[in-house]
Write a protein that holds these residues in place. Structure first.
Motif, short mmCIF file in Angstrom:
data_model
loop_
_atom_site.label_atom_id
_atom_site.label_comp_id
_atom_site.label_asym_id
_atom_site.label_seq_id
_atom_site.Cartn_x
_atom_site.Cartn_y
_atom_site.Cartn_z
N ALA A 87 93.80 78.97 10.33
CA ALA A 87 93.08 77.74 10.68
C ALA A 87 92.77 76.98 9.40
N ILE A 88 93.19 75.72 9.36
CA ILE A 88 92.95 74.92 8.16
C ILE A 88 91.50 74.45 8.10
N GLY A 89 90.86 74.30 9.27
CA GLY A 89 89.45 73.96 9.31
C GLY A 89 89.14 72.58 8.75
N ASP A 90 87.88 72.38 8.42
CA ASP A 90 87.39 71.10 7.89
C ASP A 90 86.93 71.33 6.45
N ILE A 104 87.11 79.67 8.28
CA ILE A 104 88.48 79.46 7.82
C ILE A 104 89.04 80.75 7.23
N THR A 105 88.24 81.42 6.40
CA THR A 105 88.68 82.66 5.77
C THR A 105 88.93 83.76 6.79
N THR A 106 88.07 83.84 7.79
CA THR A 106 88.22 84.87 8.82
C THR A 106 89.49 84.64 9.63
N ALA A 107 89.73 83.40 10.03
CA ALA A 107 90.88 83.08 10.87
C ALA A 107 92.20 83.20 10.12
N GLY A 139 98.63 78.05 -0.85
CA GLY A 139 98.03 79.13 -1.62
C GLY A 139 98.52 79.21 -3.05
N ASP A 140 99.49 78.38 -3.43
CA ASP A 140 100.05 78.47 -4.79
C ASP A 140 99.16 77.83 -5.85
N TYR A 147 91.29 73.45 -0.19
CA TYR A 147 91.15 74.66 -1.00
C TYR A 147 90.55 75.87 -0.27
N PRO A 148 89.69 75.73 0.75
CA PRO A 148 89.26 76.95 1.47
C PRO A 148 90.44 77.62 2.18
N TYR A 149 91.26 76.82 2.84
CA TYR A 149 92.46 77.34 3.51
C TYR A 149 93.45 77.89 2.49
N GLY A 150 93.66 77.16 1.38
CA GLY A 150 94.58 77.62 0.35
C GLY A 150 94.14 78.94 -0.26
N ALA A 151 92.84 79.10 -0.47
CA ALA A 151 92.33 80.35 -1.04
C ALA A 151 92.60 81.53 -0.10
N ALA A 152 92.40 81.30 1.20
CA ALA A 152 92.65 82.36 2.19
C ALA A 152 94.13 82.71 2.23
N LYS A 153 95.00 81.70 2.16
CA LYS A 153 96.44 81.97 2.16
C LYS A 153 96.88 82.67 0.87
#
Length: 239
Positions: A87-90, A104-107, A139-140, A147-153
């Protein structure tokens, strides 16, 4: 040949495209796990009616999984585990609200960890099987827009890289797909010229179903992200 598949995040557009092409190529048993059961039911009915597949439905509760709840694992090993959940989230909300950042991190990562650990137990790695995990070029390198989604990826990629190396010389194959923009609701604001259709992604992956390693899709994201990672921080900030 892939005859049985477990999909985590089966209502995603790319998961549906892959399920369709897997069924067309002979896969006859699917375990579909998703958060939204009505949409999951529609995916299942399509596979049953068009291809005569056996489809087992389940709920993908990643928050409960992250807290250690029991997982509805298939009774028998499957030929392919496909992970497309995320989930990319907000991002704007996540920069102020820890709950959104955690969601976001959980999903996208922590809720998947119990599944990845359970599905790659030492004894499973000694038998033929495949794990395909959809990560992202996000995530690269961190960007203000996601960045929250990128960090999780990034965390998901690193974990799966370890799995990949752990499986070196074993019959179990780990494949990490670093996808760029795909024509899905998550990329609604992306330039159309940079988007790849999920059906094309499915065709590329199924051309070499036993491939293992890290794979950028489309391929040209690899040199692009190499340049992005090499940018000095001051220049990256201006861009």
């Amino acid at each position: 040949m892939i005859r049985s598949t477990l999909i985590l995040g089966s209502t995603s557009v790319v998961a549906q495209a892959l399920a369709e092409q897997l069924a067309a190529s002979g896969c006859r048993r699917f375990h579909l796990l998703a958060r939204h059961q009505a949409a999951n039911q529609r995916v299942a009915e399509g596979l049953r009616q068009r291809y005569g597949c056996e489809v087992i439905l389940g709920s993908l509760d990643l928050e409960s999984a992250a807290r250690g709840a029991p997982l509805p694992l298939p009774l028998d090993p499957v030929d392919l585990v496909l992970v497309t959940a995320g989930a990319i989230g907000d991002t704007n909300l996540a920069s102020q609200d820890p709950a959104e950042a955690l969601a976001i991190t959980t999903a996208t990562y922590t809720g998947l960890l119990p599944w990845l650990v359970a599905l790659t137990a030492p004894e499973r790695l000694e038998s033929p099987g495949r794990l395909w995990v959809f990560s992202s070029v996000a995530g690269d390198r961190g960007r203000p827009s996601n960045y929250p989604y990128g960090a999780a990826k990034a965390a998901l990629t690193t974990f799966c890289e370890g799995l990949l190396l752990r499986c070196h010389g074993k019959p179990f194959a780990v494949r990490i797909i670093k996808a760029g923009y795909m024509a899905t609701p998550m990329a609604v604001a992306a330039p159309a010229a940079l988007c790849i259709q999920p059906q094309r992604v499915a065709r590329i992956l199924l051309r070499r179903p036993d491939r293992r390693g890290i794979e950028y899709l489309p391929w040209w994201w690899m040199p692009i992200m190499l340049l992005v990672r090499l940018l000095p921080s001051a220049l990256a900030a201006k861009l």
